[in-house]
Write a protein that holds these residues in place. Structure first.
Motif, PDB file in Angstrom:
ATOM      1  N   UNK A   1       0.820  -1.219   0.000  1.00  0.00           N
ATOM      2  CA  UNK A   1       0.000   0.000   0.000  1.00  0.00           C
ATOM      3  C   UNK A   1       0.852   1.267   0.000  1.00  0.00           C
ATOM      4  N   UNK A   2       2.005   1.227   0.660  1.00  0.00           N
ATOM      5  CA  UNK A   2       2.893   2.391   0.666  1.00  0.00           C
ATOM      6  C   UNK A   2       3.387   2.699  -0.744  1.00  0.00           C
ATOM      7  N   UNK A   3       3.657   1.658  -1.528  1.00  0.00           N
ATOM      8  CA  UNK A   3       4.085   1.884  -2.910  1.00  0.00           C
ATOM      9  C   UNK A   3       2.930   2.421  -3.752  1.00  0.00           C
ATOM     10  N   UNK A   4       1.714   1.949  -3.504  1.00  0.00           N
ATOM     11  CA  UNK A   4       0.544   2.524  -4.191  1.00  0.00           C
ATOM     12  C   UNK A   4       0.476   4.015  -3.895  1.00  0.00           C
ATOM     13  N   UNK A   5       0.629   4.381  -2.622  1.00  0.00           N
ATOM     14  CA  UNK A   5       0.595   5.798  -2.231  1.00  0.00           C
ATOM     15  C   UNK A   5       1.709   6.588  -2.910  1.00  0.00           C
ATOM     16  N   UNK A   6       2.905   5.999  -2.999  1.00  0.00           N
ATOM     17  CA  UNK A   6       4.021   6.693  -3.644  1.00  0.00           C
ATOM     18  C   UNK A   6       3.729   6.942  -5.124  1.00  0.00           C
ATOM     19  N   UNK A   7       3.183   5.958  -5.799  1.00  0.00           N
ATOM     20  CA  UNK A   7       2.847   6.105  -7.219  1.00  0.00           C
ATOM     21  C   UNK A   7       1.796   7.196  -7.398  1.00  0.00           C
TER      22      UNK A   7
ATOM     23  N   UNK B   1      -2.660   6.057 -12.695  1.00  0.00           N
ATOM     24  CA  UNK B   1      -3.545   4.898 -12.603  1.00  0.00           C
ATOM     25  C   UNK B   1      -2.899   3.694 -13.275  1.00  0.00           C
ATOM     26  N   UNK B   2      -2.283   3.921 -14.413  1.00  0.00           N
ATOM     27  CA  UNK B   2      -1.554   2.854 -15.101  1.00  0.00           C
ATOM     28  C   UNK B   2      -0.403   2.355 -14.237  1.00  0.00           C
ATOM     29  N   UNK B   3       0.284   3.270 -13.580  1.00  0.00           N
ATOM     30  CA  UNK B   3       1.384   2.892 -12.690  1.00  0.00           C
ATOM     31  C   UNK B   3       0.919   2.003 -11.548  1.00  0.00           C
ATOM     32  N   UNK B   4      -0.256   2.318 -10.982  1.00  0.00           N
ATOM     33  CA  UNK B   4      -0.803   1.487  -9.905  1.00  0.00           C
ATOM     34  C   UNK B   4      -1.115   0.089 -10.440  1.00  0.00           C
ATOM     35  N   UNK B   5      -1.733   0.019 -11.612  1.00  0.00           N
ATOM     36  CA  UNK B   5      -2.061  -1.289 -12.199  1.00  0.00           C
ATOM     37  C   UNK B   5      -0.795  -2.099 -12.469  1.00  0.00           C
ATOM     38  N   UNK B   6       0.214  -1.442 -13.020  1.00  0.00           N
ATOM     39  CA  UNK B   6       1.469  -2.147 -13.290  1.00  0.00           C
ATOM     40  C   UNK B   6       2.131  -2.593 -11.980  1.00  0.00           C
ATOM     41  N   UNK B   7       2.051  -1.772 -10.942  1.00  0.00           N
ATOM     42  CA  UNK B   7       2.609  -2.148  -9.642  1.00  0.00           C
ATOM     43  C   UNK B   7       1.913  -3.382  -9.095  1.00  0.00           C
ATOM     44  N   UNK B   8       0.604  -3.446  -9.206  1.00  0.00           N
ATOM     45  CA  UNK B   8      -0.144  -4.608  -8.719  1.00  0.00           C
ATOM     46  C   UNK B   8       0.392  -5.882  -9.369  1.00  0.00           C
TER      47      UNK B   8
END
Length: 195
Positions: A63-69, A81-88
């Motif tokens: 979740x911290x990485x989601x917040x950073x993105x 939003x694309x960055x969050x999807x790619x992070x997942x």
């Protein structure tokens, strides 16, 4: 220098990479962390407490990485939003605990992050009370990501649809010729903006 708690969690995660959770002994985790077994029990109360804390830490880091993105303002909202999807997708591929957290599919190799049941709060010591929170289940974790994404990006993007596409990519990865998940996300965002 990491705290004893962090050293123990690091040791548990490292050991989990080479052995299934059922084969991991508390004495081995303590030795790998360079602390006594009593310190491990003081911190986590039990092997189940260690498991819950380990899974909770992985969820928090995810979740911290989601917040950073989401906080990175160098790109557009669609890029974030694309960055969050790619992070997942990346996080789930790299970390079996994150994959289990996102999919709800826990193998025998992994510890369970579920909160302990049947231990009255008054009967549990402070270490056990800290560990009993457990990690969110798959639906709750996705809801947290969706809510954080909507809070930052607003309702103008198909946040929930994009996150579900990313999680579906975790559960049933596409073929290499299908292209990266980012292409699907950009297509969803473009279709939404045309409406």
């Amino acid at each position: 220098m990491p705290t004893a708690r962090e050293a123990l969690l690091d040791a548990a995660r490292t050991t989990l990479a080479v052995r299934p959770w059922t084969a991991i002994r508390m004495v081995d985790v303590a030795a790998a962390a360079g602390v006594s077994r009593q310190t491990l029990y003081n911190e986590f109360g039990s092997k189940d407490g260690l498991a819950r804390a380990l899974v909770r830490r992985e969820a928090d880091a995810f979740l911290a990485e989601v917040d950073r993105i989401l906080a990175d303002r160098t790109g557009s909202d669609a890029d974030r939003l694309t960055g969050v999807a790619e992070w997942i997708v990346r996080a789930a591929r790299a970390n079996p605990l994150v994959r289990a957290l996102l999919s709800g599919c826990w193998s025998e190799r992994l510890p369970s992050g579920r909160a302990a049941r049947g231990i009255p709060a008054a009967a549990a010591g402070p270490a056990q009370q800290r560990a009993d929170g457990g990690a969110p289940d798959a639906a709750a974790l996705l809801t947290l990501v969706r809510d954080r994404t909507r809070e930052v990006l607003g309702d103008g993007l198909p946040c929930e649809a994009v996150l579900r596409v990313a999680v579906s990519w975790v559960v049933a990865p596409g073929r290499p010729e299908d292209g990266p998940v980012a292409e699907l996300v950009r297509g969803l965002v473009a279709a939404t903006r045309r409406d």
